[in-house]
Design a protein around this motif. Sequence first.
Motif, PDB file in Angstrom:
ATOM      1  N   THR A  31     -10.105  -6.073  11.708  1.00  0.00           N
ATOM      2  CA  THR A  31     -10.291  -5.866  13.222  1.00  0.00           C
ATOM      3  C   THR A  31     -10.929  -6.708  13.789  1.00  0.00           C
ATOM      4  N   ASP A  32     -11.362  -7.770  13.348  1.00  0.00           N
ATOM      5  CA  ASP A  32     -12.231  -8.789  14.134  1.00  0.00           C
ATOM      6  C   ASP A  32     -11.089  -9.784  14.855  1.00  0.00           C
ATOM      7  N   ASP A  33     -11.720 -10.234  16.077  1.00  0.00           N
ATOM      8  CA  ASP A  33     -10.805 -11.060  16.519  1.00  0.00           C
ATOM      9  C   ASP A  33     -11.630 -12.561  16.483  1.00  0.00           C
ATOM     10  N   MET A  34     -10.910 -13.580  15.899  1.00  0.00           N
ATOM     11  CA  MET A  34     -11.571 -14.757  15.636  1.00  0.00           C
ATOM     12  C   MET A  34     -10.859 -15.636  16.699  1.00  0.00           C
ATOM     13  N   GLY A  35     -11.703 -16.662  17.224  1.00  0.00           N
ATOM     14  CA  GLY A  35     -11.278 -17.490  18.197  1.00  0.00           C
ATOM     15  C   GLY A  35     -12.230 -18.851  18.474  1.00  0.00           C
ATOM     16  N   TRP A  36     -11.772 -19.440  19.716  1.00  0.00           N
ATOM     17  CA  TRP A  36     -12.201 -20.699  19.935  1.00  0.00           C
ATOM     18  C   TRP A  36     -12.719 -20.980  21.366  1.00  0.00           C
ATOM     19  N   TYR A  37     -13.825 -21.290  21.619  1.00  0.00           N
ATOM     20  CA  TYR A  37     -14.491 -21.675  22.753  1.00  0.00           C
ATOM     21  C   TYR A  37     -14.814 -23.073  23.088  1.00  0.00           C
ATOM     22  N   PRO A  41     -20.513 -30.211  29.423  1.00  0.00           N
ATOM     23  CA  PRO A  41     -21.835 -30.603  29.882  1.00  0.00           C
ATOM     24  C   PRO A  41     -21.778 -29.880  31.438  1.00  0.00           C
ATOM     25  N   GLY A  42     -23.110 -29.018  31.575  1.00  0.00           N
ATOM     26  CA  GLY A  42     -23.400 -28.524  32.849  1.00  0.00           C
ATOM     27  C   GLY A  42     -22.279 -27.477  33.189  1.00  0.00           C
ATOM     28  N   LYS A  43     -21.423 -26.928  32.334  1.00  0.00           N
ATOM     29  CA  LYS A  43     -20.336 -25.770  32.393  1.00  0.00           C
ATOM     30  C   LYS A  43     -20.770 -24.862  31.388  1.00  0.00           C
ATOM     31  N   GLU A  44     -20.027 -23.626  31.941  1.00  0.00           N
ATOM     32  CA  GLU A  44     -20.463 -22.320  31.259  1.00  0.00           C
ATOM     33  C   GLU A  44     -19.246 -22.161  30.023  1.00  0.00           C
ATOM     34  N   ARG A  45     -19.685 -21.608  28.978  1.00  0.00           N
ATOM     35  CA  ARG A  45     -18.803 -21.662  27.888  1.00  0.00           C
ATOM     36  C   ARG A  45     -17.338 -20.958  28.164  1.00  0.00           C
ATOM     37  N   GLU A  46     -16.467 -21.540  27.854  1.00  0.00           N
ATOM     38  CA  GLU A  46     -15.041 -21.157  28.204  1.00  0.00           C
ATOM     39  C   GLU A  46     -14.097 -20.788  27.097  1.00  0.00           C
ATOM     40  N   PHE A  47     -13.532 -19.399  27.222  1.00  0.00           N
ATOM     41  CA  PHE A  47     -12.574 -19.251  26.132  1.00  0.00           C
ATOM     42  C   PHE A  47     -11.228 -20.013  26.212  1.00  0.00           C
ATOM     43  N   LEU A  48     -10.943 -20.206  24.740  1.00  0.00           N
ATOM     44  CA  LEU A  48      -9.586 -21.023  24.694  1.00  0.00           C
ATOM     45  C   LEU A  48      -8.508 -20.216  23.954  1.00  0.00           C
ATOM     46  N   ALA A  49      -8.784 -19.735  22.969  1.00  0.00           N
ATOM     47  CA  ALA A  49      -7.810 -19.094  22.111  1.00  0.00           C
ATOM     48  C   ALA A  49      -8.316 -18.056  21.049  1.00  0.00           C
ATOM     49  N   ALA A  50      -7.776 -17.047  20.706  1.00  0.00           N
ATOM     50  CA  ALA A  50      -8.089 -16.108  19.823  1.00  0.00           C
ATOM     51  C   ALA A  50      -6.745 -15.285  18.994  1.00  0.00           C
ATOM     52  N   LEU A  51      -7.356 -14.838  17.705  1.00  0.00           N
ATOM     53  CA  LEU A  51      -6.126 -14.321  17.273  1.00  0.00           C
ATOM     54  C   LEU A  51      -6.756 -12.939  16.612  1.00  0.00           C
ATOM     55  N   ASN A  52      -6.014 -11.996  16.267  1.00  0.00           N
ATOM     56  CA  ASN A  52      -6.623 -10.874  15.482  1.00  0.00           C
ATOM     57  C   ASN A  52      -5.624 -10.486  14.145  1.00  0.00           C
ATOM     58  N   ILE A  93     -18.112 -29.496  23.654  1.00  0.00           N
ATOM     59  CA  ILE A  93     -18.551 -29.064  22.337  1.00  0.00           C
ATOM     60  C   ILE A  93     -17.648 -27.503  22.100  1.00  0.00           C
ATOM     61  N   TYR A  94     -16.773 -27.698  20.919  1.00  0.00           N
ATOM     62  CA  TYR A  94     -16.079 -26.597  20.546  1.00  0.00           C
ATOM     63  C   TYR A  94     -16.507 -25.629  19.599  1.00  0.00           C
ATOM     64  N   PHE A  95     -16.582 -24.432  20.048  1.00  0.00           N
ATOM     65  CA  PHE A  95     -17.361 -23.266  18.866  1.00  0.00           C
ATOM     66  C   PHE A  95     -16.382 -22.210  18.450  1.00  0.00           C
ATOM     67  N   CYS A  96     -16.493 -22.035  17.266  1.00  0.00           N
ATOM     68  CA  CYS A  96     -15.737 -20.901  16.489  1.00  0.00           C
ATOM     69  C   CYS A  96     -16.490 -19.480  17.049  1.00  0.00           C
ATOM     70  N   ASN A  97     -15.756 -18.395  17.023  1.00  0.00           N
ATOM     71  CA  ASN A  97     -16.238 -17.343  17.315  1.00  0.00           C
ATOM     72  C   ASN A  97     -15.700 -16.151  16.559  1.00  0.00           C
ATOM     73  N   VAL A  98     -16.440 -15.095  15.928  1.00  0.00           N
ATOM     74  CA  VAL A  98     -15.847 -13.773  15.570  1.00  0.00           C
ATOM     75  C   VAL A  98     -16.615 -12.674  16.368  1.00  0.00           C
ATOM     76  N   ARG A  99     -15.819 -11.833  16.636  1.00  0.00           N
ATOM     77  CA  ARG A  99     -16.183 -10.708  17.622  1.00  0.00           C
ATOM     78  C   ARG A  99     -15.419  -9.652  17.103  1.00  0.00           C
ATOM     79  N   ASN A 100     -16.111  -8.280  17.476  1.00  0.00           N
ATOM     80  CA  ASN A 100     -15.161  -7.078  17.021  1.00  0.00           C
ATOM     81  C   ASN A 100     -15.585  -5.992  18.375  1.00  0.00           C
ATOM     82  N   PRO A 101     -14.559  -5.835  19.237  1.00  0.00           N
ATOM     83  CA  PRO A 101     -14.855  -4.625  20.264  1.00  0.00           C
ATOM     84  C   PRO A 101     -15.105  -3.446  19.840  1.00  0.00           C
ATOM     85  N   TYR A 102     -14.820  -3.360  18.454  1.00  0.00           N
ATOM     86  CA  TYR A 102     -15.388  -1.689  18.021  1.00  0.00           C
ATOM     87  C   TYR A 102     -16.524  -1.591  17.307  1.00  0.00           C
TER      88      TYR A 102
END
Length: 119
Positions: A31-37, A41-52, A93-102
């Motif tokens: 049930t994890d979402d795995m994604g990229w953000y 420089p000088g900007k907030e982290r931005e969502f790019l794409a995710a999959l479940n 800078i590109y970051f990988c992310n794992v999150r789970n809303p549950y």
Amino acid sequence: QVQLVESGGGLVQAGGSLRLSCAASGRTFTTDDMGWYRQAPGKEREFLAALNWGRGWQSYADSVKGRFTISGYNFKTTVYLQMNSLKPEDTAIYFCNVRNPYVSGRNYWGQGTQVTISS
């Protein structure tokens, strides 16, 4: 705990392509979402794409739809971001992310990989 390691960043000319990889180790859930953000420089982290994996969906930010493609390999352990038609404004800078809303507090980040697009 989940550990994430990104790779594949670098310097390319505008119009070129890169493929980023994210290797996940530790306990990952269907049930994890795995994604990229990304964060420029000088900007907030931005969502790019995710999959479940379990629910079989993918999601993209409008800014990258049609140019970037997220995919996975080896069920829950590796996620890719194929980036085409790159522009100087994709530099970040590109970051990988794992999150789970549950699952409360389940939100993990990799260390990031630098992508630089020259004009």
